[in-house]
Design a protein around this motif. Sequence first.
Motif, PDB file in Angstrom:
ATOM      1  N   THR A  64       0.840  -1.192   0.000  1.00 47.24           N
ATOM      2  CA  THR A  64       0.000   0.000   0.000  1.00 47.24           C
ATOM      3  C   THR A  64       0.881   1.248   0.000  1.00 47.24           C
ATOM      4  OG1 THR A  64      -1.606  -1.223   1.291  1.00 47.24           O
ATOM      5  CG2 THR A  64      -1.792   1.174   1.356  1.00 47.24           C
ATOM      6  N   SER A  65       0.526   2.232  -0.810  1.00 49.31           N
ATOM      7  CA  SER A  65       1.315   3.477  -0.835  1.00 49.31           C
ATOM      8  C   SER A  65       1.237   4.162   0.520  1.00 49.31           C
ATOM      9  CB  SER A  65       0.777   4.425  -1.904  1.00 49.31           C
ATOM     10  OG  SER A  65       1.359   4.075  -3.122  1.00 49.31           O
ATOM     11  N   THR A  66       2.392   4.477   1.049  1.00 45.83           N
ATOM     12  CA  THR A  66       2.446   4.960   2.428  1.00 45.83           C
ATOM     13  C   THR A  66       3.338   6.195   2.513  1.00 45.83           C
ATOM     14  OG1 THR A  66       2.230   2.684   3.187  1.00 45.83           O
ATOM     15  CG2 THR A  66       3.060   4.254   4.798  1.00 45.83           C
ATOM     16  N   THR A  67       2.950   7.114   3.380  1.00 44.73           N
ATOM     17  CA  THR A  67       3.807   8.266   3.676  1.00 44.73           C
ATOM     18  C   THR A  67       4.077   8.255   5.172  1.00 44.73           C
ATOM     19  OG1 THR A  67       2.818   9.536   1.891  1.00 44.73           O
ATOM     20  CG2 THR A  67       3.951  10.797   3.607  1.00 44.73           C
ATOM     21  N   VAL A  68       5.335   8.462   5.528  1.00 42.03           N
ATOM     22  CA  VAL A  68       5.675   8.550   6.953  1.00 42.03           C
ATOM     23  C   VAL A  68       5.901  10.019   7.298  1.00 42.03           C
ATOM     24  CG1 VAL A  68       7.431   8.018   8.692  1.00 42.03           C
ATOM     25  CG2 VAL A  68       6.682   6.239   7.111  1.00 42.03           C
ATOM     26  N   LEU A  69       5.203  10.459   8.315  1.00 42.27           N
ATOM     27  CA  LEU A  69       5.375  11.838   8.782  1.00 42.27           C
ATOM     28  C   LEU A  69       5.974  11.760  10.184  1.00 42.27           C
ATOM     29  CD1 LEU A  69       4.692  14.651   7.679  1.00 42.27           C
ATOM     30  CD2 LEU A  69       2.573  14.564   8.993  1.00 42.27           C
ATOM     31  N   ASP A  70       7.246  12.125  10.264  1.00 42.83           N
ATOM     32  CA  ASP A  70       7.921  11.995  11.556  1.00 42.83           C
ATOM     33  C   ASP A  70       8.125  13.380  12.171  1.00 42.83           C
ATOM     34  OD1 ASP A  70       9.013  10.659  13.624  1.00 42.83           O
ATOM     35  OD2 ASP A  70      10.619   9.690  12.494  1.00 42.83           O
ATOM     36  N   PHE A  71       7.853  13.477  13.437  1.00 40.13           N
ATOM     37  CA  PHE A  71       7.997  14.729  14.189  1.00 40.13           C
ATOM     38  C   PHE A  71       7.250  15.905  13.546  1.00 40.13           C
ATOM     39  CE2 PHE A  71      12.377  12.821  15.168  1.00 40.13           C
ATOM     40  CZ  PHE A  71      11.867  12.083  16.216  1.00 40.13           C
ATOM     41  N   PRO A  72       5.975  15.713  13.189  1.00 36.61           N
ATOM     42  CA  PRO A  72       5.256  16.849  12.604  1.00 36.61           C
ATOM     43  C   PRO A  72       4.918  17.883  13.658  1.00 36.61           C
ATOM     44  CG  PRO A  72       3.752  15.015  13.003  1.00 36.61           C
ATOM     45  CD  PRO A  72       5.124  14.531  13.383  1.00 36.61           C
ATOM     46  N   LYS A  73       4.863  19.110  13.263  1.00 35.20           N
ATOM     47  CA  LYS A  73       4.202  20.102  14.123  1.00 35.20           C
ATOM     48  C   LYS A  73       2.714  19.964  13.814  1.00 35.20           C
ATOM     49  CE  LYS A  73       6.939  23.721  12.911  1.00 35.20           C
ATOM     50  NZ  LYS A  73       8.054  23.077  12.216  1.00 35.20           N
ATOM     51  N   TRP A  74       1.862  20.560  14.604  1.00 35.63           N
ATOM     52  CA  TRP A  74       0.420  20.404  14.399  1.00 35.63           C
ATOM     53  C   TRP A  74       0.035  20.815  12.975  1.00 35.63           C
ATOM     54  CZ3 TRP A  74      -3.446  17.761  16.023  1.00 35.63           C
ATOM     55  CH2 TRP A  74      -4.740  18.144  15.684  1.00 35.63           C
ATOM     56  N   GLU A  75       0.623  21.934  12.502  1.00 34.60           N
ATOM     57  CA  GLU A  75       0.281  22.429  11.163  1.00 34.60           C
ATOM     58  C   GLU A  75       0.755  21.435  10.096  1.00 34.60           C
ATOM     59  OE1 GLU A  75       2.652  24.479  13.156  1.00 34.60           O
ATOM     60  OE2 GLU A  75       0.778  24.674  14.279  1.00 34.60           O
ATOM     61  N   ASP A  76       1.916  20.805  10.312  1.00 31.38           N
ATOM     62  CA  ASP A  76       2.397  19.823   9.321  1.00 31.38           C
ATOM     63  C   ASP A  76       1.384  18.692   9.196  1.00 31.38           C
ATOM     64  OD1 ASP A  76       4.902  21.115   9.001  1.00 31.38           O
ATOM     65  OD2 ASP A  76       5.617  20.184  10.850  1.00 31.38           O
ATOM     66  N   PHE A  77       0.886  18.263  10.350  1.00 30.49           N
ATOM     67  CA  PHE A  77      -0.050  17.135  10.375  1.00 30.49           C
ATOM     68  C   PHE A  77      -1.366  17.499   9.677  1.00 30.49           C
ATOM     69  CE2 PHE A  77      -3.606  15.208  12.840  1.00 30.49           C
ATOM     70  CZ  PHE A  77      -3.505  13.927  12.330  1.00 30.49           C
ATOM     71  N   THR A  78      -1.925  18.647  10.036  1.00 31.47           N
ATOM     72  CA  THR A  78      -3.243  18.998   9.478  1.00 31.47           C
ATOM     73  C   THR A  78      -3.119  19.280   7.969  1.00 31.47           C
ATOM     74  OG1 THR A  78      -2.880  21.260  10.241  1.00 31.47           O
ATOM     75  CG2 THR A  78      -4.245  19.865  11.631  1.00 31.47           C
ATOM     76  N   ARG A  79      -1.981  19.853   7.568  1.00 34.19           N
ATOM     77  CA  ARG A  79      -1.775  20.120   6.137  1.00 34.19           C
ATOM     78  C   ARG A  79      -1.659  18.791   5.370  1.00 34.19           C
ATOM     79  NH1 ARG A  79       3.312  22.166   5.820  1.00 34.19           N
ATOM     80  NH2 ARG A  79       2.769  23.724   7.358  1.00 34.19           N
ATOM     81  N   GLU A  80      -0.954  17.860   5.970  1.00 38.49           N
ATOM     82  CA  GLU A  80      -0.737  16.573   5.303  1.00 38.49           C
ATOM     83  C   GLU A  80      -2.057  15.843   5.071  1.00 38.49           C
ATOM     84  OE1 GLU A  80       2.302  15.653   4.264  1.00 38.49           O
ATOM     85  OE2 GLU A  80       1.451  13.849   3.340  1.00 38.49           O
TER      86      GLU A  80
END
Length: 591
Positions: A64-80
Amino acid sequence: MFRPNTLLLTAVFGPYGVKDKYAEALGCQMELLNNQITRCQGIHSPRQAYWSFGLYLIAENLDTSTTVLDFPKWEDFTRELKKGYTHVGISFIVPNVLKARRMALHIREKHPEIKIILGGYGTVIPDLDTFVPHDAVCHGEGARWLRAYFGEDVNAPLRHPALIGPAYERIYGFSSKPRGAILMPGLGCENGCSFCITSHKFNKRYVPLLDSGARIFEACRKTESAVKATGFSVMDENFLKRPERARALLSLMEQHGKPYVFDLFSSAETIRELGADFLLRLGVRMVWIGVESKNSPHAKNQGIDLKALVNELQDKGVIVQASMILFQEHHNEQNIHEDIAWAISLGSSLTQFMNYTPFPGTMLHEQLEREGRLKQIPYRRLHGQDELAFAHPNFPRPADHVRILREAFRQKYLKDGPGVVNMALTLARGVQRGWEDLRARERNGLAWNPATMRYEKGAAPQPDRFMKRRLLMMARMATGLRPALWAAWVYAPNSAARRKARETMRLYVDVLGKPTTADRLKALGLVVTGGIELVRLRWNQLLGRESIVYQPSCRRTEYRKDAPAQAATLLETLASSLETLPDPCHDTAGK
Ligand code: B12
Ligand code: SF4
C-alpha cells in the motif's frame, strides 16, 4: 468505484519535552541521553534525538502506498491530511496519548472518511476505546498486522529499512552530521520481568523481525551501501538472548571482513553466558544492562557479580550503560540512597535512573491494582521521571519522587564526571588492552574458537586479521570523542572531573599518539561552542527550565509502491470481498 488505499503513518505532533495542554516537559524530550542518562550534566550532555523507527519499518514492508510523517508540528499534520488519505496510522506511547487523541478527534471532525488506526505502546491503555477515536488498533507488531489489514501477503519476508540513527546530534553546542544507523532485529523479551512493558506488550514472547544472523548481516550490508553507516543502534530489548543468531552474525562478519559496530540492550545473564570476549569480537561498543537494584529480585541478575561484569566489559573497551530503578517495593528512605550509591559504584560509563512505573498490561500493574495501590495519575505523567503512579508506603510525598531521582543523576555526575569522558576513557583503555591481548594471544598461539566462544590453543593459529580491523575501528571511534576532552576539561564540574579529563587526554597520547592539528582545531571549536552553549543553558535555567530543549525537524518520506503490486493486492481484495458478499438468494439481513 475502488480507490486504492493510501496510508499516512504519523508520529505524534511536537513540540516535545515542553509542558503544554497535551504532554509533559521533563522526561519527555525526544532524546535518550539528555532525558534520562546524562540528565543534569549540563553542556556535557550529548544531544541526540531519534526518529520513530517502527514507522519506517512498517512503510518499507507494505504494498500500500504509504507516507511517513515523523515529528510533525500540528500544522504539518493537518496540512498533510488535506492531501487525501484513506487511512491514517498514529503511533504513540502512553505519555503522548493526549496528542494521539487530539489528532484522532481532528480527523473525525475534518476528514470523517479517513479510517484511523492506532499502534505502538500507547495501545496498552485499558480505556483506549473511549479515549481516542479509532477504527482499528494494532496491539503487536505493525508491519505484518497492516499487511493482513490491507489484504497483503503476511508471510512475505520482512525488508529492513536503511535508516540513519539520530535525527540530530550535538556535542558541546556543536551540531554534527549523524552517521549511525538503526537495526531492528525483533520486539519483546521472554524474561518477563514484572515491571517490563516491552516484555508484556508482546505477551512475554520474542517477535523476531530478522530471525537469523544472515538476515541481520544482510540488513547491515544494505544499510552500509545505502547510507554508508557501519555502526548500528540495535532496537531489540535483549539482543543476545538469541546467542545462535549473534554467533552466526559474528561468523559472517568475520568471513566478509566487516567489523560492524553495535550499541545494544542485553540482560546480565545472557552477557555472562556469552562472555566479554564474545561481545568485544562481535563489535559491541555499548551495552545497556538493567542492573535494577543491589537486591534485584529478577532472575536475570541472580548470582551475578554485576560490578565484576561491568569491570570486565569496560576493561575490554565495551561501554556499559547501567540502568537502575528507583522506588522499588523494598526501597525506604535509607536503603534507596545506599542503592543509588551501589549503582554508581558499579563504575559504568553511563547510568540511567528511572522511577518504578506500573504501565497497564504489566504484572506490576496487575499486582498494584489488586492491592488497591494504583494512584489516579494522568497518563501523560506516566513517563518514569515524575511522581510515582502508586502508593509507596515509604515515600508518601510526591515531591520526594522527583527530588531523589534528580539527586541520583547529580551524584553520578559529581562522582564520575561527564559521561562523554567516561565513554572516551573506556574506549581508549579498550584499544590499549585490545592490542596487548592480541599480541599476547599471537605469542601464545591462541586463536578464537567459535564453538566454545573462547581463545584457545589451535593447531596452526593464523594472525587474527578480523580483530585487528576491529581494534582499528575502535581506535577511530575513540578518536571521534577526542576533541570533546578539552571542553570537558575546561567546563569540568569539579577537580576530580578535571583530573579525569586530563588523565584521559594523556592516555589518548599513549594509545593513539599526539593529537593532530585537526584534533586541536576541533577541540578549540568545541571549547568555543561549549561556552556559547553554557550561556544559553544559564539563560534557560533563569527561565526555570532544567536544560535547553531542542526540537527535531519534521521529516516526510513517501513510499510509492509499484503499480503491479498494488493492482495485485487490489484484485485479491476485490476477489475476497466478492466471495464474502451475501448471496442475493440467501439474504440473511433480516435475521
Ligand atoms: C527509541 C525509543 C525512544 C526514542 C524516541 C523515538 C521516537 N521517535 O519516538 C527516545 C529515546 C527519544 C525515547 C524517549 C522516550 N521514551 Co522511548 N523508547 C524507545 C525504544 C527503546 C525503542 C522504540 C523502537 O524504535 N522500537 C523498535 C520498533 C520496531 O518497535 P515499536 O516502536 O514498538 O513499533 C512496532 C510496534 O509497536 C508497532 N507499531 C508502532 N507504532 C505503530 C503504529 C501503527 C499505526 C501500527 C499499525 C503499528 C505500530 O509496529 C512497529 C513495528 O513492528 C522503546 C523500547 C522498545 N524496545 O521498544 C522505548 C519506549 C517506547 N519509550 C518509552 C518511554 C516511556 C519514553 C519516554 C517517556 C522516556 C522514558 N521514560 O523512556 C520518552 C518520551 C519521548 C516522547 N516525547 O515521546 C516506553 C513506552 C512505554 C509505554 N507503555 O508507553 C518504552 C517502551 C520504554 C520502556 N520500556 O519504558 N524513546
Ligand atoms: S530482561 Fe529486560 S527486556 Fe527482558 S523482561 Fe526483563 S527488563 Fe524486560
